[in-house]
Design an enzyme around this catalytic site. Structure first.
Site, mmCIF file in Angstrom:
data_model
loop_
_atom_site.group_PDB
_atom_site.id
_atom_site.type_symbol
_atom_site.label_atom_id
_atom_site.label_comp_id
_atom_site.label_asym_id
_atom_site.label_seq_id
_atom_site.Cartn_x
_atom_site.Cartn_y
_atom_site.Cartn_z
ATOM 1 N N HIS A 13 0.842 -1.205 0.000
ATOM 2 C CA HIS A 13 0.000 0.000 0.000
ATOM 3 C C HIS A 13 0.879 1.256 0.000
ATOM 4 O O HIS A 13 0.968 1.918 -1.006
ATOM 5 C CB HIS A 13 -1.021 0.043 1.156
ATOM 6 C CG HIS A 13 -1.875 -1.175 1.245
ATOM 7 N ND1 HIS A 13 -2.669 -1.590 0.203
ATOM 8 C CD2 HIS A 13 -2.037 -2.112 2.221
ATOM 9 C CE1 HIS A 13 -3.293 -2.709 0.547
ATOM 10 N NE2 HIS A 13 -2.920 -3.044 1.759
ATOM 11 N N ASP A 66 -4.774 -8.460 -3.390
ATOM 12 C CA ASP A 66 -5.080 -8.193 -1.981
ATOM 13 C C ASP A 66 -6.331 -8.911 -1.485
ATOM 14 O O ASP A 66 -6.298 -10.119 -1.275
ATOM 15 C CB ASP A 66 -5.165 -6.677 -1.791
ATOM 16 C CG ASP A 66 -5.154 -6.248 -0.321
ATOM 17 O OD1 ASP A 66 -5.090 -7.128 0.550
ATOM 18 O OD2 ASP A 66 -5.212 -5.046 -0.031
#
Lengths: 448, 448
Positions: free
Chosen positions: B269, B317
Site C-alpha cells: 500500500h 489483496d
C-alpha cells in the site's frame, strides 16, 4: 427467435425483487408479469433477470480510437491534447466506417447489460466539412447500427455552432460538427421518419456544451421541447475557469440561471460543481450523466456523490472500454477514494450499494433517455445472469447485485433480450463474429 | 501437455519487443529464445506473447467474502467496519475451505494473466484459536491450491503478535493469526521441505504491520534474511494518525528510521506518504505493493505516483475482484483522477502508458516476490493474447499493451502457460469447472 413465455427464479421488478416470476411476451412486448407462480412447460427458464441498463451518453465513433491515445505525446497530456487526437481521428471517418464502428460498440454494450444507448451525435458532415446531400447521412449510419445489433436508441443529434465561450469561430477540427439553428431544425425534421422505423427509438436534442452555443441558440434549440435535452457540462476544471472568465459564473450556475432546466434535462459529467450548483441541479430534477470510465481516462475528476441527492445514470461516453458493470463499480469506487469511506452511493444502513446503484442507474438513465427499462408491460428487454459464477453462487436479491458489480463484473452477464429476442447468449452478441470482422476491416483501413 | 517449441509473431522480451520469436522448452524451462526466425513445422504458434504478471499481495481466503461487505452496516462504513466483517468471516474457515477457496482464486488469477502469487498468509490456527497439531496445516492448504492450479507461489507466512500500536493484546477476531518469534521460526522451518516440492516456490517473511509487531520482533523476524520481506503499511489515514500518536512518526518514516529496508522489502500500500517518505522509500529501492482495486474498495486512497520514482508492482489483496489488467488500468486511472492529467505512469514523451505499466509491474512485482517473470531462459511462463479482439486488431508492440489495459481488458487474454504447460485456454483455466464446483459447495456451507 421470439420466446412466448419466460420464467425466472428471481427478478428485479419495478417494485423490487420477486420470486418465481413469469412473463408472457407478444410481438416483443411484455403483456403480463406474474410473481409467485410455477414455470409452465414451454417456458424459457433462467435463474435471475434484471432490467437492462441505459447507456445515457455515447460517442460511438470514438470506439475505434480506444487505446490509441494512451501514449504520452508531450509528456504533459490532458483532456485537451486528447481532444486534438480525437479531431485528427474523426477527420478520416466515412458513413460506412461509422456504421461498422457503431455496430461493434453497440454489440459490446449489449454484451455488458446496456439495452438502450443515448447517442450524442455531432459528426454530421463529410470529411472535408462539406454537407452531405442527405443531411441525415451520418445519423442513418447510427440507425443502421442500432437496427443491426438490436439495441434501443435514443438519438441525440448535437447542435454545435462555436469553438469556445463567447461564440468563437469553430476550429478546422470542428468543421464536421457545426450547423446553425435552421440547419439543425431541418436535421431534426429529416430524422423523424427513419427513426420511427426503429422500435422504441426516441429523439432528443443536444446543445453540445456552453462552449458551442450562444444563449440565444441554446434557447432556440431547447425551448418548448418534450423529449430529452442533453448537454456536456463542467467536465474539466479549465472549462469552469473559462466559463467564469467569460460570464462571471460557473457552468452549471450559468445554465440554471439562464434556461429552464427541467426533468427532461441530462447534464453530462457535471463533475465540477459547488454544493449550491449540485443542490440547484437536484432541485430542477435534472439527471447527472456520469461516465466514470471516461472521466477517469480523461482525468476529468470525481463527481461529488454525497453532495448530490438527485437522479443519475451512467454513460460509456468515449467508449474507450465498454462495460456497464465496471461503470457502476468505478462510480462507487471514485466516491470511496474521494471520501475515504465505504458504501457511499447505497443510501444508508442496511442498504445494498450494488442494489441501489443498479436501480438508480436504471431509473435515472431511463429518465434521461425518455424510456425507462423495466420488467413490466412494455418492450421485453432484460438481462439474465450466470448464477454459477463464483461471485454469485448462493446469493439472492440485492446480494446478487453486490456480487455482480463488485466481485464478478460483467463476465457474469449471460443473456440479454431486446423486445423478446435474445441478442446476447453466453455473454456474446449473437452476431458478434460478423460485426467484429467487419469492424477489423474498417480499422485496418483507418490505421493504414 | 508440455509443448517443446513455440513461435510468436511478437513477444515482449526482457530487452523489449521482438518479432518472430521462437522458444524451445525442456522440462518446463525455456532453454533458448531466438528472435527473427521463422516458425518450425511442429511449433505451437501464437500471435503475441507477454511475460506473466506477478501478483505481489493476496489474501486468498478473502475471495469467498467478495461482494458480501458491500451493503452498508451502520451507514458510516469504513475499512475498519470491513475488517470486523472479515474477522467474523474468517472465524468459520477450515483448512479444506481454504484449499477450495484458494484454488478458485488462483485459477482466476491465472485467467487474467497473473502467473505468480505472493500469498500474505496470516490464518495460521484453528477456528477456536487453538494450534493445529501441524503448525503448517493452513499453509499446506495454500500449497495444494498452488499445485492444483499451476500458479507459482511466493509464500509469505505472516508474523502477527499484537492488536495495535504499542503491543496492545490481540482481539478475539485476531486469535487465529498470532504467534511469537519462536513459534514463527518453527513455522518457517516446517515449511521449507513441502515448499521445495512446489516448482519455483519462494519463501519470504511478512511482519503483518507496525500495529502487529514490536520493534524487537520486527528486527528478530527480518534481520539477516535473503528473501522477500513484506509488510502492510500506511494503508489508512487512521493508521497514520495512530502511528503518529504512538511514536511521533508516520509509518513509513518510522520503518525507514528503525530497520534496514533494502531491495528485498515490499511495502504494501504505502498509500499515505509525505514526499520525504516517498523519496526515502525509493532510495532504499523497496517495492511499493499497490493494490488498486482493493484500495478503492476499502476507501484507502490513491498512491501518489508522481512523487514516487521507485519500483512498484500490483496485488489483488482482498481478491474482491481478481483482474490483473483492471489493477493496472485502475492504478493509472487513480493517478489521472488525482492529478487531472493523462498518461501519468508512462514515463514521458513518446512512451506508452500501457507498455510502461506492464513492464514496471513485471519487474517490480517479480523483485518483490523473489522471482522475475521473463520470456528468457528459466520457467516457461507466459501469456498469449486474442489478437482478433476489437481493441487489439492491427496493433503492434506497446500499442498492444495500451489496447489491452485501457480498451480490451482481461477478456483479451487467451492462453496462459506455466512451466510450459497450458493452464488457461480461451481465457478459462483448464480445470475451472471442477475447481468452481468445489468452491460453490464450500460457499454453500459457509453461507448456510
Amino acid at each position: 427467435m421470439v420466446e412466448r413465455t419466460f420464467h425466472f427464479e428471481q427478478a428485479l421488478l419495478p417494485d423490487g425483487w420477486a420470486a418465481d416470476v413469469r412473463l408472457s411476451v407478444d410481438q416483443g412486448m411484455i403483456d403480463a408479469v406474474q410473481a409467485g407462480v410455477a414455470a409452465g412447460p414451454g417456458d424459457k427458464r433462467h435463474r435471475v433477470a434484471l432490467p437492462g441498463l441505459p447507456n445515457l451518453h455515447s460517442h460511438a465513433f470514438q470506439r475505434a480510437m480506444a487505446g490509441l491515445a494512451e501514449a504520452s505525446s508531450s509528456g504533459d497530456d490532458s483532456f485537451w491534447t486528447w481532444r486534438e487526437a480525437m479531431y485528427r481521428f474523426v477527420a478520416r471517418l466515412s458513413p460506412d466506417h461509422l456504421r461498422a464502428i457503431a455496430a461493434l460498440a453497440y454489440a459490446e454494450m449489449l454484451e455488458t447489460g446496456f439495452t438502450r444507448v443515448g447517442e450524442f451525435h455531432y459528426l454530421h458532415h463529410d470529411r472535408d466539412g462539406g454537407r452531405f446531400a442527405d443531411l441525415a447521412e451520418m445519423s442513418l449510419a447510427i440507425f443502421d447500427a442500432a437496427a443491426e445489433t438490436g439495441i434501443a436508441l435514443t438519438h441525440l443529434p448535437v447542435f454545435y455552432a462555436h469553438g469556445d465561450f463567447g461564440a468563437i469561430a469553430p476550429s478546422e477540427g470542428q468543421r464536421r460538427f457545426v450547423c446553425d439553428v435552421d440547419g439543425y431544425a431541418g436535421l431534426l425534421d429529416r430524422l423523424r421518419r427513419p427513426l420511427s422505423a426503429l422500435p422504441d427509438a426516441v429523439l432528443g436534442v443536444a446543445p453540445h456544451s456552453l462552449r458551442a452555443v450562444t444563449l440565444e441558440e441554446l434557447r432556440a434549440v431547447t425551448a418548448g421541447r418534450q423529449g430529452p435535452v442533453h448537454v456536456h457540462i463542467a467536465e474539466q476544471r479549465r472549462e469552469v475557469e473559462d466559463c467564469l472568465a467569460w460570464s462571471g459564473m460557473r457552468p452549471v450556475e450559468w445554465l440554471l440561471g439562464h434556461v429552464e432546466v427541467d426533468p427532461n434535462w441530462c447534464l453530462v459529467h457535471a463533475t465540477h460543481m459547488t454544493a449550491a450548483e449540485a443542490a440547484g441541479m437536484a432541485a430542477a430534477n435534472a439527471v447527472a450523466g456520469l461516465c466514470p470510465i471516461t472521466e477517469a481516462n480523461l482525468g476529468d475528476g470525481i463527481f461529488d456523490g454525497p453532495a448530490f441527492p438527485g437522479r443519475f445514470g451512467i454513460g460509456s461516453d468515449s467508449n474507450v472500454l465498454i462495460d456497464a458493470i465496471e461503470e457502476l463499480r468505478l462510480l462507487e469506487y471514485g466516491q470511496r477514494l474521494a471520501t475515504g469511506r465505504r458504501n457511499i452511493m447505497g443510501g444508508g444502513p442496511g442498504r445494498s450499494t450494488g442494489g441501489e446503484l443498479y436501480r438508480r442507474a436504471v431509473l435515472g438513465g431511463g429518465g434521461a433517455l425518455g424510456a425507462v427499462s423495466a420488467i413490466a408491460p412494455g418492450p421485453a428487454d432484460f438481462v439474465t445472469l450466470d448464477m454459477d459464477h463464483a461471485s454469485l453462487a448462493g446469493r439472492s436479491e440485492d446480494a446478487i447485485l453486490d456480487g455482480l458489480i463488485f466481485a464478478a463484473g460483467s463476465r457474469a452477464i449471460d443473456g440479454v433480450w431486446r423486445r423478446g429476442r435474445q441478442v446476447v447468449a453466453q455473454g456474446r452478441h449473437v452476431d458478434r463474429d460478423r460485426i467484429a470482422a467487419r469492424y477489423r476491416a474498417v480499422l485496418a483501413e483507418l490505421l493504414a
